[in-house]
Design a protein around this motif. Structure first.
Motif, PDB file in Angstrom:
ATOM      1  N   GLY A  58       4.341  -2.703  -0.176  1.00 57.16           N
ATOM      2  CA  GLY A  58       5.416  -1.867  -0.690  1.00 57.16           C
ATOM      3  C   GLY A  58       6.674  -1.947   0.144  1.00 57.16           C
ATOM      4  O   GLY A  58       6.647  -2.204   1.348  1.00 57.16           O
ATOM      5  N   LYS A  65      -1.982   0.857  -0.184  1.00 57.18           N
ATOM      6  CA  LYS A  65      -2.016  -0.599  -0.307  1.00 57.18           C
ATOM      7  C   LYS A  65      -0.798  -1.233   0.338  1.00 57.18           C
ATOM      8  O   LYS A  65       0.306  -0.695   0.245  1.00 57.18           O
ATOM      9  CB  LYS A  65      -2.064  -0.950  -1.798  1.00 57.18           C
ATOM     10  CG  LYS A  65      -2.263  -2.424  -2.084  1.00 57.18           C
ATOM     11  CD  LYS A  65      -2.218  -2.688  -3.588  1.00 57.18           C
ATOM     12  CE  LYS A  65      -2.117  -4.180  -3.864  1.00 57.18           C
ATOM     13  NZ  LYS A  65      -2.129  -4.478  -5.296  1.00 57.18           N
ATOM     14  N   SER A  81      -2.841   3.697  -4.429  1.00 55.74           N
ATOM     15  CA  SER A  81      -1.999   4.782  -4.929  1.00 55.74           C
ATOM     16  C   SER A  81      -0.908   5.066  -3.898  1.00 55.74           C
ATOM     17  O   SER A  81      -0.999   4.657  -2.737  1.00 55.74           O
ATOM     18  CB  SER A  81      -2.839   6.035  -5.164  1.00 55.74           C
ATOM     19  OG  SER A  81      -3.363   6.504  -3.938  1.00 55.74           O
ATOM     20  N   ILE A  82       0.085   5.765  -4.365  1.00 59.58           N
ATOM     21  CA  ILE A  82       1.221   6.109  -3.493  1.00 59.58           C
ATOM     22  C   ILE A  82       1.463   7.601  -3.585  1.00 59.58           C
ATOM     23  O   ILE A  82       1.552   8.155  -4.684  1.00 59.58           O
ATOM     24  CB  ILE A  82       2.483   5.333  -3.934  1.00 59.58           C
ATOM     25  CG1 ILE A  82       2.256   3.832  -3.748  1.00 59.58           C
ATOM     26  CG2 ILE A  82       3.702   5.797  -3.129  1.00 59.58           C
ATOM     27  CD1 ILE A  82       3.260   2.973  -4.465  1.00 59.58           C
ATOM     28  N   ILE A  98       8.453   4.226  -8.515  1.00 62.94           N
ATOM     29  CA  ILE A  98       7.446   3.208  -8.187  1.00 62.94           C
ATOM     30  C   ILE A  98       7.409   2.120  -9.260  1.00 62.94           C
ATOM     31  O   ILE A  98       7.316   2.427 -10.454  1.00 62.94           O
ATOM     32  CB  ILE A  98       6.052   3.872  -8.078  1.00 62.94           C
ATOM     33  CG1 ILE A  98       6.062   4.919  -6.958  1.00 62.94           C
ATOM     34  CG2 ILE A  98       4.958   2.820  -7.852  1.00 62.94           C
ATOM     35  CD1 ILE A  98       4.888   5.877  -7.016  1.00 62.94           C
ATOM     36  N   THR A 153       1.385  12.018  -6.542  1.00 61.25           N
ATOM     37  CA  THR A 153       0.671  10.763  -6.292  1.00 61.25           C
ATOM     38  C   THR A 153       0.643   9.959  -7.585  1.00 61.25           C
ATOM     39  O   THR A 153       0.414  10.526  -8.655  1.00 61.25           O
ATOM     40  CB  THR A 153      -0.779  11.045  -5.848  1.00 61.25           C
ATOM     41  OG1 THR A 153      -0.746  11.910  -4.719  1.00 61.25           O
ATOM     42  CG2 THR A 153      -1.503   9.752  -5.490  1.00 61.25           C
ATOM     43  N   TYR A 188       1.113  -5.586  -8.558  1.00 58.75           N
ATOM     44  CA  TYR A 188       1.612  -4.831  -7.395  1.00 58.75           C
ATOM     45  C   TYR A 188       1.275  -5.539  -6.081  1.00 58.75           C
ATOM     46  O   TYR A 188       1.024  -4.893  -5.084  1.00 58.75           O
ATOM     47  CB  TYR A 188       1.006  -3.414  -7.367  1.00 58.75           C
ATOM     48  CG  TYR A 188       1.502  -2.466  -8.446  1.00 58.75           C
ATOM     49  CD1 TYR A 188       2.459  -1.490  -8.164  1.00 58.75           C
ATOM     50  CD2 TYR A 188       1.009  -2.540  -9.752  1.00 58.75           C
ATOM     51  CE1 TYR A 188       2.898  -0.602  -9.143  1.00 58.75           C
ATOM     52  CE2 TYR A 188       1.439  -1.666 -10.736  1.00 58.75           C
ATOM     53  CZ  TYR A 188       2.377  -0.706 -10.427  1.00 58.75           C
ATOM     54  OH  TYR A 188       2.802   0.167 -11.398  1.00 58.75           O
ATOM     55  N   SER A 196       1.381   4.767   1.121  1.00 58.51           N
ATOM     56  CA  SER A 196       0.745   3.903   0.140  1.00 58.51           C
ATOM     57  C   SER A 196      -0.621   3.481   0.674  1.00 58.51           C
ATOM     58  O   SER A 196      -0.745   3.161   1.858  1.00 58.51           O
ATOM     59  CB  SER A 196       1.610   2.665  -0.105  1.00 58.51           C
ATOM     60  OG  SER A 196       0.836   1.691  -0.790  1.00 58.51           O
ATOM     61  N   VAL A 211       9.274   1.216  -3.912  1.00 59.84           N
ATOM     62  CA  VAL A 211       9.264   2.684  -4.007  1.00 59.84           C
ATOM     63  C   VAL A 211      10.676   3.152  -3.718  1.00 59.84           C
ATOM     64  O   VAL A 211      11.196   2.951  -2.612  1.00 59.84           O
ATOM     65  CB  VAL A 211       8.279   3.303  -2.982  1.00 59.84           C
ATOM     66  CG1 VAL A 211       8.182   4.816  -3.190  1.00 59.84           C
ATOM     67  CG2 VAL A 211       6.910   2.655  -3.084  1.00 59.84           C
TER      68      VAL A 211
END
Lengths: 664, 664
Positions: free
Chosen positions: A634, A631, A615-616, A583, A608, A590, A629, A595
């Motif tokens: 990505g 968010k 977070s991923i 990541i 995580t 970000y 993800s 990823v």
């Protein structure tokens, strides 16, 4: 900022961090004396004023609380602190003057409308800037000259009779004080501390000792796992440890089929948590000084664990000090440069332009300070009393050094990136960059050796790993040269090995970057696994596999000189997050990120990692990889294919055989 | 310095004065609030190390006491403070590391051979210099963060019932605390302070008030002559005043046939003594800040009263602060320049090369700071936020100002003199001097007006006294021009009068210099005599003959804003010593000096004034003048004849009729 924000303590920006940094760098204790850090240290301003204009629709009142002496001025009329002041409707100019000869001057303004939320300026009578504040100081009963730690009581894990005394093992590293619950003796006791049992039992050479302690003693904050109390029995004494900490939220999780790696992860988290408080410390027992090189690595670990932006900025502001530079950071030229580079990394991590605006002038003055010691080729050289550190390693240090130039080149790059964001002219840095890059390749790149040499002036063409590692990390070499560096330097046993954990961090980073995750996986299992085998509860400053017995505790010529809980020991967190989970931000904060997992070493894993504002989670089971993800932004890269990740959607990938897992 | 000297507290040079200066500038109190000075102030370093090498013939031991934390290092081995350390014969390197986050770090090293006498160096980890010390701190039980005042108990001169309360008059100005000896009331009292009875009786507007006082109260240090305690009777309350002071030896005496002048002398001495402590203060009641302009005049008064070199250097070091300059002294450009000029004067007074060596680099950086704001003609101009003060007077301030240029010219001169003494290259200042002198005369000297004009840029050719006074004082005009200035400016009633006592000092100085001692004698009798008539026990910040009643106490828009004990009010001491007794050094430290009495205004006088390493007594009775110097090097000039004065010889001169006395 909005008026509806809560009030908080305000101060001249940077001063809180500088003052607390000074206190931190004065907190080292060794045996029977204190050991303030051996460099020139700034203190906060002692005399400041705060200002704000309010256009009021109705009358309102407020009270000013201050740490220090002074007064409040409303439209030119003066009032004392602590008393209610009425403000009439219309335009009001409010100024608060605070002087504090004993420490940080600060103000807390309490009122419905007029209050110390965002929007106040602070002046040192020369420069006016937005006032500084911290989410840790929002209560008027606090004093930003103090740190308010959370505490956790720790009971002894085992208590045993040995050497005519009592040995208490708390089973974990504690950074705090003691509560002597029971003392059934008619004389005071001596309490010997140890990170190891060997240290606690060595009543002469243990680092900390509390002498003449009785039931009312409150020993100062120290780091330990063991206590030894000579000339007592377990029936006579009972001591609880009180661990102190500033809460930081662990935003990462890691669980895999590899039990050793799970333990390494957990011990890394424990280690890094202990070394992270108001600032990033090198370690909890020994220096407790804020070192720019150590902090640099901590910023990277933080990015994959706490993602705490404030500890980064606190540490950077404390390290940098006041505007005027009198000395390199911790006296080390490369540490000054790393500080500049770190600011850019922080911006990539957080996207925080406000902090860039606050810090940019201090970046510029740092660059001026560095530029003053460059020669006609653009190479930076050391002056008398400058410490050109790079690493504790044999290196050909005649004339200017390759590693230092590569750092400087990256710093120019950081100035160009950060300067552009805050709208400053960066032409100067672009020119310097071009000159330095050209001369670096001309003078330090040795085509025959396929590597950077330490020094060109000596004529020895000596190669060490350091410059080559930095060149890879900062993308200053193309694929071809990078491959040469990998073969001729990093994988070449004839090139002196990196021996310090400090530089091992950079080396693993570079190896991973060059696709050597399998190799690094093995190194983690061997090196960190070696400490796990030695029953480590936290990771050490240094681990030398051949060392046996109490010799493992020796460092810097001191039998217990080695720190057994050292921040850089937690680097597996960064390596796992950055390269195994894969990541990284591809634009500031970000907004976009990549990823690119490399999880062949794990048959199963569920981990995580935090990113800015989200977070991923990456899960691998058998031949399936699931990525999610929280968010937007990505891009997942796997096996040569890119997939855009929507927020909060689980993406499952079938893994080809070669990525299923090696089951190490 | 010799090893046989006594030990004293040592610190990083300048730091004691900077720290105490900060505390001083934070001590202002006004009504119910504190008022720290409104400029950027430096603090001392917080982290220092001391070093010295000893080559020992036999073993010896020593103990280090410190204000702060740290350790002692002997040949690399560390020891705690407060414990006896044994040193072996041979070469020993001793270092003492002291950090103090709360104030000045200092060390006191106690031992037969190894001790903190002269010879230690101090470092801030950047620069290593001879350690600083003070004759006031030679006892290991002291802490140089504190001031140890002598005290004197002062009984009430009169106690009276008035306005339903008690008014206490101590009959003199007190600068100190109170001891409430008796309080026969069942409730706490309010104590109102006043330099005047009017101030004490004004319970709303008096500057200081101690509220809720009881018998155990220890009010903070304040300046007052009167106390008023409302709602009490003389039977219920008894309060002693405790005057605090740092002893300074009055080395002058003055007695004449003129009773008024004798009283003016005595009140001047009282005034100046009260305003002189750790530093020269402007006054004891109000600011208590260290102002460079006020201090400049105090250096001159000191030269003819205490001849205390240390209070000069303490004040100069406190004013100057740390190396890096962020702002003009007290924010005022001319005050920065006066500071440079004052150093030269101090050297002429004392001949102290050691101090010059210590301060010269700070003079240079001050000049760099000033030079950065000069234009292509060499003229200094004000920048945003700079205060071009000169005086509170109407002046044509368009563009660059004549008065400021004349000060700068004198500062170049000071740099040339002082730089030559310490062996520095002063060529740069000579060049600047020549350019500025040339352009000053070209642009600011108005031949038609026979005077310097304020500004040439405005085209107004406006003349005020200030630049012309400075030009006379600093010898920048020949006899012809000086005479023109006298007639066209100083004795010209059409030129706006000087209204501030600050600039009156310079004006009297210039008038005397131009031979107008008779005139100045009358001014002293009128102006200072006016205050005597008003029952002054100390001389005021300002005296305006027309003012009546309580209006005399008003200043700066505040009914009691005027300071009634103000250092510059003591200027008759300087004028009497410098021009009437006519004593001045003609080479540094009075190696040679001139005595040129102008005592026609006195029929009889017996006065003594200090010089470096001695004193001069001048006695006049009827037609005989007797002069005696305790030191070689003097030349007596009388009536056009020069006589070389041998030490401790009385020289009697018959006075021609015109010098016998005017009996004013």
């Amino acid at each position: 900022m909005e008026k509806t924000e809560n009030a908080r303590w305000i101060w001249y920006p940077g001063d809180f961090e500088i003052r607390q940094g000074l206190l931190q760098n004065f907190s080292r204790e060794e045996r029977s004396y204190d050991w303030p850090a051996y460099w020139n240290m700034d203190d906060c301003h002692k005399n400041v004023k705060f200002k704000r204009y309010y256009t009021l629709e109705k009358a309102t009142s407020f009270v000013v609380h201050a740490i220090g002496i002074g007064y409040v001025e409303v439209n030119g009329e003066k009032f004392p602190f602590g008393k209610k002041i009425l403000c009439e409707p219309g335009k009001n100019k409010i100024r608060v003057f605070v002087g504090n000869t004993a420490g940080l001057p600060a103000a807390y303004i309490e009122g419905e409308i007029i209050k110390s939320d965002g929007g106040w300026s602070a002046s040192n009578f020369v420069e006016e800037l937005p006032a500084g504040s911290s989410t840790l100081y929002t209560d008027k009963e606090q004093d930003p000259n103090n740190i308010y730690f959370n505490t956790e009581r720790v009971q002894a894990a085992t208590v045993s009779s040995i050497n005519g005394g009592v040995l208490i093992d708390y089973g974990r590293a504690v950074f705090g004080t003691l509560d002597i619950k029971k003392l059934a003796l008619d004389k005071p006791i001596t309490i010997c501390y140890g990170e190891s049992d060997a240290e606690a039992l060595d009543i002469d050479m243990c680092y900390y000792k509390e002498e003449n302690a009785d039931a009312n003693s409150t020993p100062r904050k120290r780091a330990f796992r063991y206590l030894f109390i000579p000339e007592t029995t377990p029936e006579q004494v009972e001591i609880e440890a009180i661990h102190e900490f500033i809460p930081l939220k662990n935003q990462a999780s890691f669980d895999s089929d590899n039990e050793l790696m799970n333990r390494i992860w957990n011990i890394s988290v424990e280690t890094f948590t202990l070394c992270s408080g108001m600032f990033f410390l090198d370690g909890i027992k020994r220096d407790r000084w804020i070192w720019s090189g150590d902090a640099y690595q901590s910023y990277f670990i933080n990015q994959y664990l706490f993602f705490d932006e404030n500890i980064n900025t606190r540490t950077m502001l404390a390290l940098r000090g006041q505007n005027e530079i009198k000395q390199h950071m911790n006296t080390i030229v490369d540490y000054s440069i790393l500080w500049v580079i770190a600011v850019e990394n922080h911006y990539m991590m957080t996207g925080n332009k406000e902090f860039l605006k606050q810090i940019y002038s201090k970046m510029k003055s740092m660059m001026d300070y560095l530029l003053a010691q460059t020669n006609e080729l653009g190479f930076i050289y050391g002056r008398e009393k400058d410490w050109i550190f790079i690493d504790w390693s044999e290196m050909d240090k005649e004339g200017t050094l390759a590693a230092e130039q590569i750092l400087l080149l990256k710093a120019y790059n950081a100035m160009i990136v950060c300067g552009s964001v805050v709208g400053e002219d960066t032409e100067k840095y672009s020119e310097k960059y071009e000159q330095l890059e050209r001369n670096l390749m001309t003078y330090f790149w040795d085509e025959e050796k396929g590597a950077f040499i330490d020094s060109y002036e000596s004529g020895k063409r000596h190669v060490t790993r350091h410059a080559n590692i930095f060149a890879v990390l900062f993308d200053f070499v193309d694929k071809l040269k990078a491959e040469k560096i990998l073969q001729n330097v990093l994988l070449n046993d004839k090139i002196t090995q990196i021996t310090t954990p400090y530089f091992k961090f950079f080396e693993q980073d570079a190896l991973c970057k060059l696709g050597q995750t399998d190799r690094v996986f093995n190194i983690i299992c061997d090196y960190w696994g070696g400490m796990v085998q030695q029953d480590a509860v936290t990771f050490w400053e240094e681990y030398i596999p051949d060392e046996k017995g109490n010799a493992v505790y020796e460092m810097y010529g001191d039998p217990f000189g080695k720190s057994l809980c050292h921040a850089w020991g937690a680097s597996p967190i960064y390596l796992l997050g950055r390269y195994f989970a894969g990541i990284r931000p591809t634009s500031p904060g970000y907004q976009t990120f990549s990823v690119e997992p490399k999880l062949e070493c794990f048959s199963a894993i569920d981990c995580t990692f935090p990113i800015k504002g989200g977070s991923i989670r990456i899960k691998k089971e058998a031949n399936t990889l699931v990525v999610c993800s929280t968010k937007e932004g990505g891009t997942m890269s796997l096996n040569g294919t890119d997939v855009v990740l929507k927020a909060n959607m689980e993406y499952a990938f079938d893994l080809p055989k070669e990525l299923v897992g090696n089951s190490y």
